[in-house]
Write a protein that holds these residues in place. Structure first.
Motif, PDB file in Angstrom:
ATOM      1  N   SER A 200      -8.748  64.057 120.257  1.00  0.00           N
ATOM      2  CA  SER A 200      -8.137  62.726 120.234  1.00  0.00           C
ATOM      3  C   SER A 200      -8.915  61.846 119.265  1.00  0.00           C
ATOM      4  CB  SER A 200      -8.148  62.115 121.639  1.00  0.00           C
ATOM      5  OG  SER A 200      -7.344  62.863 122.517  1.00  0.00           O
ATOM      6  N   GLU A 201      -8.419  60.651 119.049  1.00  0.00           N
ATOM      7  CA  GLU A 201      -9.014  59.755 118.053  1.00  0.00           C
ATOM      8  C   GLU A 201     -10.486  59.463 118.325  1.00  0.00           C
ATOM      9  OE1 GLU A 201     -10.401  56.180 116.143  1.00  0.00           O
ATOM     10  OE2 GLU A 201     -10.075  56.420 118.310  1.00  0.00           O
ATOM     11  N   PHE A 202     -10.861  59.359 119.569  1.00  0.00           N
ATOM     12  CA  PHE A 202     -12.234  58.968 119.904  1.00  0.00           C
ATOM     13  C   PHE A 202     -13.257  60.064 119.625  1.00  0.00           C
ATOM     14  CE2 PHE A 202     -10.875  61.193 123.746  1.00  0.00           C
ATOM     15  CZ  PHE A 202     -11.998  61.933 124.068  1.00  0.00           C
ATOM     16  N   VAL A 203     -12.810  61.300 119.434  1.00  0.00           N
ATOM     17  CA  VAL A 203     -13.709  62.444 119.437  1.00  0.00           C
ATOM     18  C   VAL A 203     -14.747  62.386 118.315  1.00  0.00           C
ATOM     19  CG1 VAL A 203     -13.796  64.932 118.977  1.00  0.00           C
ATOM     20  CG2 VAL A 203     -12.231  64.024 120.699  1.00  0.00           C
ATOM     21  N   MET A 204     -14.344  62.038 117.091  1.00  0.00           N
ATOM     22  CA  MET A 204     -15.270  62.073 115.968  1.00  0.00           C
ATOM     23  C   MET A 204     -16.476  61.170 116.209  1.00  0.00           C
ATOM     24  SD  MET A 204     -14.688  61.205 111.918  1.00  0.00           S
ATOM     25  CE  MET A 204     -14.671  59.429 112.192  1.00  0.00           C
TER      26      MET A 204
END
Length: 251
Positions: A200-204
């Motif tokens: 998901s977007e938060f992963v990085m």
């Protein structure tokens, strides 16, 4: 040939279905023929899978992702109507095994991945709804580039990689499918690498801030292992034919 109900009862006990709180009915979802000569296994219940299973002469279809989920509409139309038509027309029994298959210590998605990657000192890991569903293990200090290659070779794809951990990977946690949120458990426990299916977007940013390697190897790819081996297990135990039907999915 084997009795359908004997196979289903065995699977319920073998996979400890009752131990897992899941998102939909596990085990039998649609009743078909009483006798089973051939089992088809596949990752997700779909029109494409059921068409292929009927063509292959299946009596029982086992999947990781069934067709009934608590969060979805109960109205039968469109794709759901066609799925049920195929099952009824061909007398196919459909059975689904979700979290219980992820967690299983012999034929589960995560233990098979741990073995396939050559991890040592493997143990159940990552609590979800009160049960450990992942596995963790160790390498003796593998260069990160080699670790990524091993993962890609195992799953047959190119994982989405956020590589913010140490140069040599020693501790690894694995949870197949859409378990990106459980990366926080991996960070809290000081693991070097976390492997799952999706990102998901938060992963990085979470991976960077947590100084961990994150690999998203694909939801489908990470969940091909268990259902195929489960089908092979049934074939050996009950003397039935088995065929795994691979319907590649880029997600």
């Amino acid at each position: 040939m084997a009795e359908r109900d004997a196979i289903l009862q065995y699977l319920h006990q073998y996979l400890r279905v009752g131990d897992f709180k899941d998102y939909g009915p596990q085990g039998l979802q649609v009743e078909g023929k009483a006798e089973v000569r051939k089992v088809v296994s596949g990752v997700s219940g779909s029109v494409a899978l059921f068409e292929a299973a009927a063509l292959a002469g299946a009596d029982l279809v086992i999947v990781h992702h069934g067709i009934f989920w608590d969060r979805e509409s109960r109205v039968v139309r469109g794709g759901m109507k066609r799925r049920l038509e195929l099952l009824f027309q061909h007398g196919l029994t459909l059975a689904a095994y979700h979290l219980c298959l992820d967690a299983h210590g012999e034929v589960g998605n995560n233990i098979l991945a741990a073995r396939g990657l050559g991890l040592e000192n493997t143990q159940p890991w990552a609590e979800y709804n009160g049960r450990a569903i992942g596995f963790r293990g160790e390498w003796p200090g593998l260069p990160v580039e080699e670790a990524v290659r091993k993962v890609n070779d195992l799953y047959g794809g190119q994982a989405l990689a956020f590589l913010y951990g140490p140069e040599r990977v020693r501790t690894v946690g694995i949870i197949s499918g859409g378990a990106q949120g459980e990366m926080r458990q991996a960070i809290e426990q000081g693991l070097d690498m976390f492997i799952t299916g999706e990102a998901s977007e938060f992963v990085m940013h979470t991976a960077r801030e947590g100084a961990i390697h994150f690999l998203g190897a694909g939801h489908y790819n990470t969940e091909r292992l268990g259902i195929r081996v489960l089908g092979e297990h049934l074939a050996a135990r009950f003397g039935v034919e088995h065929q795994f039907i691979d319907l590649p999915n880029p997600v």
